[in-house]
Motif scaffolding. Structure first.
Motif, PDB file in Angstrom:
ATOM      1  N   GLY A 225       4.345  46.298  46.564  1.00  0.00           N
ATOM      2  CA  GLY A 225       3.738  47.184  47.557  1.00  0.00           C
ATOM      3  C   GLY A 225       4.282  46.925  48.955  1.00  0.00           C
ATOM      4  O   GLY A 225       4.588  47.879  49.696  1.00  0.00           O
ATOM      5  N   CYS A 226       4.413  45.664  49.308  1.00  0.00           N
ATOM      6  CA  CYS A 226       4.979  45.315  50.624  1.00  0.00           C
ATOM      7  C   CYS A 226       6.434  45.763  50.719  1.00  0.00           C
ATOM      8  O   CYS A 226       6.857  46.323  51.738  1.00  0.00           O
ATOM      9  N   TYR A 227       7.207  45.511  49.649  1.00  0.00           N
ATOM     10  CA  TYR A 227       8.609  45.912  49.655  1.00  0.00           C
ATOM     11  C   TYR A 227       8.750  47.431  49.760  1.00  0.00           C
ATOM     12  O   TYR A 227       9.645  47.931  50.437  1.00  0.00           O
ATOM     13  N   GLU A 228       7.864  48.165  49.085  1.00  0.00           N
ATOM     14  CA  GLU A 228       7.939  49.633  49.158  1.00  0.00           C
ATOM     15  C   GLU A 228       7.644  50.133  50.574  1.00  0.00           C
ATOM     16  O   GLU A 228       8.263  51.096  51.034  1.00  0.00           O
ATOM     17  N   GLN A 229       6.719  49.466  51.264  1.00  0.00           N
ATOM     18  CA  GLN A 229       6.462  49.818  52.661  1.00  0.00           C
ATOM     19  C   GLN A 229       7.705  49.531  53.514  1.00  0.00           C
ATOM     20  O   GLN A 229       8.095  50.348  54.360  1.00  0.00           O
ATOM     21  N   ALA A 230       8.299  48.375  53.271  1.00  0.00           N
ATOM     22  CA  ALA A 230       9.517  48.007  54.005  1.00  0.00           C
ATOM     23  C   ALA A 230      10.635  48.994  53.698  1.00  0.00           C
ATOM     24  O   ALA A 230      11.414  49.367  54.583  1.00  0.00           O
ATOM     25  N   LEU A 231      10.714  49.439  52.449  1.00  0.00           N
ATOM     26  CA  LEU A 231      11.731  50.391  52.033  1.00  0.00           C
ATOM     27  C   LEU A 231      11.606  51.699  52.817  1.00  0.00           C
ATOM     28  O   LEU A 231      12.606  52.236  53.306  1.00  0.00           O
ATOM     29  N   ALA A 232      10.377  52.178  52.955  1.00  0.00           N
ATOM     30  CA  ALA A 232      10.153  53.427  53.692  1.00  0.00           C
ATOM     31  C   ALA A 232      10.578  53.292  55.149  1.00  0.00           C
ATOM     32  O   ALA A 232      11.268  54.167  55.696  1.00  0.00           O
ATOM     33  N   ILE A 233      10.223  52.175  55.763  1.00  0.00           N
ATOM     34  CA  ILE A 233      10.593  51.944  57.168  1.00  0.00           C
ATOM     35  C   ILE A 233      12.103  51.815  57.304  1.00  0.00           C
ATOM     36  O   ILE A 233      12.721  52.390  58.209  1.00  0.00           O
ATOM     37  N   THR A 234      12.711  51.096  56.391  1.00  0.00           N
ATOM     38  CA  THR A 234      14.149  50.858  56.450  1.00  0.00           C
ATOM     39  C   THR A 234      14.930  52.151  56.229  1.00  0.00           C
ATOM     40  O   THR A 234      15.955  52.378  56.871  1.00  0.00           O
ATOM     41  N   ARG A 235      14.448  52.998  55.337  1.00  0.00           N
ATOM     42  CA  ARG A 235      15.109  54.296  55.137  1.00  0.00           C
ATOM     43  C   ARG A 235      15.023  55.137  56.402  1.00  0.00           C
ATOM     44  O   ARG A 235      15.946  55.866  56.738  1.00  0.00           O
ATOM     45  N   GLU A 236      13.889  55.000  57.107  1.00  0.00           N
ATOM     46  CA  GLU A 236      13.684  55.725  58.359  1.00  0.00           C
ATOM     47  C   GLU A 236      14.669  55.288  59.440  1.00  0.00           C
ATOM     48  O   GLU A 236      15.246  56.107  60.136  1.00  0.00           O
ATOM     49  N   ASN A 237      14.822  53.950  59.570  1.00  0.00           N
ATOM     50  CA  ASN A 237      15.668  53.458  60.660  1.00  0.00           C
ATOM     51  C   ASN A 237      17.146  53.342  60.280  1.00  0.00           C
ATOM     52  O   ASN A 237      17.982  53.059  61.126  1.00  0.00           O
ATOM     53  N   GLY A 238      17.463  53.528  59.004  1.00  0.00           N
ATOM     54  CA  GLY A 238      18.855  53.609  58.589  1.00  0.00           C
ATOM     55  C   GLY A 238      19.600  52.294  58.461  1.00  0.00           C
ATOM     56  O   GLY A 238      20.827  52.303  58.370  1.00  0.00           O
ATOM     57  N   ASP A 239      18.915  51.164  58.434  1.00  0.00           N
ATOM     58  CA  ASP A 239      19.585  49.863  58.288  1.00  0.00           C
ATOM     59  C   ASP A 239      19.939  49.652  56.815  1.00  0.00           C
ATOM     60  O   ASP A 239      19.118  49.210  56.016  1.00  0.00           O
ATOM     61  N   ARG A 240      21.185  49.976  56.459  1.00  0.00           N
ATOM     62  CA  ARG A 240      21.595  49.928  55.054  1.00  0.00           C
ATOM     63  C   ARG A 240      21.597  48.503  54.482  1.00  0.00           C
ATOM     64  O   ARG A 240      21.308  48.320  53.310  1.00  0.00           O
ATOM     65  N   ARG A 241      21.916  47.526  55.290  1.00  0.00           N
ATOM     66  CA  ARG A 241      21.922  46.149  54.789  1.00  0.00           C
ATOM     67  C   ARG A 241      20.519  45.740  54.350  1.00  0.00           C
ATOM     68  O   ARG A 241      20.330  45.220  53.246  1.00  0.00           O
TER      69      ARG A 241
END
Length: 168
Positions: free
Chosen positions: A4-20
């Motif tokens: 659940g935490c990783y999925e939240q992080a995934l959504a934020i990361t997709r938003e900000n575009g940090d591919r790494r």
């Protein structure tokens, strides 16, 4: 909870575009599903992480993804496929000089070879894992390598050697 935490992080990361970070988060989700015993589901995440790592030229993350795929296929009873992924990982690990990763991959290769009945190859890989773990002072790695060596010697009916490994 971790997923659940990783999925939240995934959504934020997709938003900000940090591919790494996106790739690393996908890999983390893969490892979490692996720990839950859902290797098939984990494979999808590791494959996505691998594609990102390769596109970015990030050899460390590529190595981690290959190791994750190897572990998943090993768990699914596909040792030959696991060996293929571990072999790809070993090439990278040696290039980037990741000793811990090399020890871990050698251990995985040893397990896969043992499953194929190639016990002498399994022993060779576990001994190399043990040497690296000892050189690094990695007690957990030493214990795993010795236990795996013991199991291989039991399979060869070399019980006294197996006992020596287990006692260590």
């Amino acid at each position: 909870k971790a997923i659940g935490c990783y999925e939240q992080a995934l959504a934020i990361t997709r938003e900000n575009g940090d591919r790494r970070i996106l790739g690393q988060t996908l890999g983390n989700i893969g490892f979490a599903y692996y720990q839950l015993g859902e290797a098939r589901r984990a494979i999808d995440y590791h494959e996505q992480a691998l594609a990102i790592a390769r596109a970015m030229g990030n050899r460390h993350d590529e190595s981690m993804s290959l190791g994750g795929l190897a572990s998943c296929h090993y768990r699914l009873g596909e040792p030959r496929r696991a060996i293929s992924y571990y072999a790809q990982q070993m090439t990278i690990i040696r290039d980037i000089r990741d000793q811990w990763g090399e020890g871990s991959a050698l251990g995985g290769l040893g397990l896969a070879y043992a499953d194929l009945g190639l016990l002498h190859m399994a022993i060779e890989h576990h001994e190399r894992h043990l040497a690296i773990a000892r050189a690094m002072g990695d007690r957990r790695g030493q214990g795993a390598a010795l236990n795996n060596l013991g199991n291989s010697y039991v399979a060869l009916d070399e019980f006294s050697t197996a006992i020596t490994c287990y006692e260590q």
